[in-house]
Design an enzyme around this catalytic site. Structure first.
Site, PDB file in Angstrom:
ATOM      1  N   GLY A  89      23.328  41.678  39.329  1.00  0.00           N
ATOM      2  CA  GLY A  89      23.877  43.025  39.213  1.00  0.00           C
ATOM      3  C   GLY A  89      23.798  43.642  37.837  1.00  0.00           C
ATOM      4  O   GLY A  89      23.653  44.859  37.709  1.00  0.00           O
ATOM      5  N   GLY A 118      30.465  43.865  39.199  1.00  0.00           N
ATOM      6  CA  GLY A 118      29.031  43.865  39.450  1.00  0.00           C
ATOM      7  C   GLY A 118      28.521  45.262  39.757  1.00  0.00           C
ATOM      8  O   GLY A 118      29.220  46.258  39.560  1.00  0.00           O
ATOM      9  N   ASP A 119      27.307  45.303  40.262  1.00  0.00           N
ATOM     10  CA  ASP A 119      26.664  46.594  40.530  1.00  0.00           C
ATOM     11  C   ASP A 119      27.093  47.208  41.860  1.00  0.00           C
ATOM     12  O   ASP A 119      27.024  48.423  42.034  1.00  0.00           O
ATOM     13  CB  ASP A 119      25.149  46.412  40.536  1.00  0.00           C
ATOM     14  CG  ASP A 119      24.696  45.395  41.579  1.00  0.00           C
ATOM     15  OD1 ASP A 119      25.384  44.358  41.745  1.00  0.00           O
ATOM     16  OD2 ASP A 119      23.682  45.641  42.238  1.00  0.00           O
ATOM     17  N   THR A 144      20.871  43.976  46.040  1.00  0.00           N
ATOM     18  CA  THR A 144      21.445  42.638  45.903  1.00  0.00           C
ATOM     19  C   THR A 144      20.696  41.905  44.810  1.00  0.00           C
ATOM     20  O   THR A 144      19.511  42.151  44.583  1.00  0.00           O
ATOM     21  CB  THR A 144      21.378  41.857  47.228  1.00  0.00           C
ATOM     22  OG1 THR A 144      21.964  40.568  47.033  1.00  0.00           O
ATOM     23  CG2 THR A 144      19.939  41.678  47.700  1.00  0.00           C
ATOM     24  N   ARG A 188      34.822  40.285  36.116  1.00  0.00           N
ATOM     25  CA  ARG A 188      33.482  40.877  36.121  1.00  0.00           C
ATOM     26  C   ARG A 188      33.386  41.951  37.205  1.00  0.00           C
ATOM     27  O   ARG A 188      33.857  41.766  38.316  1.00  0.00           O
ATOM     28  CB  ARG A 188      32.437  39.808  36.423  1.00  0.00           C
ATOM     29  CG  ARG A 188      31.036  40.377  36.665  1.00  0.00           C
ATOM     30  CD  ARG A 188      30.087  39.279  37.114  1.00  0.00           C
ATOM     31  NE  ARG A 188      28.725  39.766  37.277  1.00  0.00           N
ATOM     32  CZ  ARG A 188      28.213  40.152  38.438  1.00  0.00           C
ATOM     33  NH1 ARG A 188      28.945  40.125  39.535  1.00  0.00           N
ATOM     34  NH2 ARG A 188      26.970  40.571  38.509  1.00  0.00           N
ATOM     35  N   THR A 206      26.071  38.749  49.957  1.00  0.00           N
ATOM     36  CA  THR A 206      26.100  40.208  49.874  1.00  0.00           C
ATOM     37  C   THR A 206      25.618  40.829  51.177  1.00  0.00           C
ATOM     38  O   THR A 206      24.660  40.368  51.779  1.00  0.00           O
ATOM     39  CB  THR A 206      25.198  40.680  48.718  1.00  0.00           C
ATOM     40  OG1 THR A 206      25.716  40.139  47.509  1.00  0.00           O
ATOM     41  CG2 THR A 206      25.163  42.193  48.615  1.00  0.00           C
TER      42      THR A 206
HETATM   43  N1  ASP Z   1      24.597  42.143  43.119  1.00  0.00           N
HETATM   44  C1  ASP Z   1      25.765  41.301  43.238  1.00  0.00           C
HETATM   45  C2  ASP Z   1      26.479  41.247  41.919  1.00  0.00           C
HETATM   46  O1  ASP Z   1      25.838  41.219  40.897  1.00  0.00           O
HETATM   47  C3  ASP Z   1      25.476  39.909  43.700  1.00  0.00           C
HETATM   48  C4  ASP Z   1      24.541  39.764  44.854  1.00  0.00           C
HETATM   49  O2  ASP Z   1      24.111  40.727  45.444  1.00  0.00           O
HETATM   50  O3  ASP Z   1      24.188  38.624  45.182  1.00  0.00           O
HETATM   51  O4  ASP Z   1      27.676  41.189  41.920  1.00  0.00           O
END
Ligand code: ASP
Length: 154
Positions: A74, A50-51, A71, A48, A20
Site C-alpha cells: 500500500g 494503508g492505501d 491490492t 499503520r 484483501t
Molecule cells: N494494500 C493493502 C495495504 O497495504 C494490503 C493488501 O492489499 O494486501 O494495507
C-alpha cells in the site's frame, strides 16, 4: 488464557486466508463505484494506515473515467496516488482502462512493489493487471457467465 490465545490465532489465520477484497461496479446508468477491504500487511506496525481507505490511492471511482481497487504494498499506492493516477491517465491522456492500469502497475513494479489492481470503465471494459504470482479475481457481465481466475495467462 489458553482459550483466548486460541481464538486470537484462529482470527489471525482467517485474516491471512481472506486478505484483501476489492470490488468495482458500474450500473446501467453509468454510475461507477469502488470498494476495498483489507487486513493490511502482515506484521504491520500498530496504527499503520494503508492505501485501501485512502481515496485516490487504493480506492477510487469517477463516472468520467473508472472505478479502481488495488491490492499489494500500500505504501507505493499511496506514494503514487495509484488509483487517481489511473483515472488521470484516462482523463487527460485518453488511455483505455487496460492501458492506464498497466502503466501504473508497471510504475509501481519498477519502484519495487508487488501487487495488483482491478478497474473498469463506464462501458464495462475490465482490467485486472498484477505483478504477483497470482491474484484471485473475477467478473460478471450482464447476460454472461461469471469468470474466475487465479494466475496470469489463463
Ligand atoms: N494494500 C493493502 C495495504 O497495504 C494490503 C493488501 O492489499 O494486501 O494495507
Amino acid at each position: 488464557t489458553e482459550k483466548r490465545a486460541g481464538q486470537l490465532e484462529k482470527i489471525k489465520r482467517m485474516e491471512k486466508e481472506h486478505g484483501t477484497v476489492g470490488a468495482v461496479a458500474v450500473d446501467k446508468n453509468g454510475n461507477i463505484c469502488a470498494a476495498t477491504s483489507t487486513g493490511g500487511m502482515t506484521n504491520k506496525k500498530w496504527g499503520r494506515v494503508g492505501d485501501a481507505p485512502i481515496i485516490g490511492a487504493g480506492t477510487y471511482a469517477n463516472n468520467n473515467t473508472c472505478g479502481f481497487s488495488g491490492t499489494g504494498h500500500g505504501e507505493f499506492y499511496i506514494r503514487t496516488a495509484a488509483a487517481h493516477d489511473v483515472s488521470a491517465l484516462m482523463e487527460y491522456k485518453g488511455l483505455s482502462v487496460v492501458e492506464a492500469t498497466q502503466a501504473v502497475m508497471d510504475k509501481i513494479g519498477d519502484m519495487g512493489a508487488t501487487g495488483g489492481m482491478i478497474a473498469l470503465d463506464k462501458y464495462g471494459n475490465i482490467a485486472m493487471p498484477f505483478n504477483s504470482a497470482g491474484m484471485f479475481r473475477g467478473y460478471k457481465k450482464e447476460g454472461e457467465n461469471g469468470v474466475v481466475k487465479i494466475f496470469g495467462d489463463e
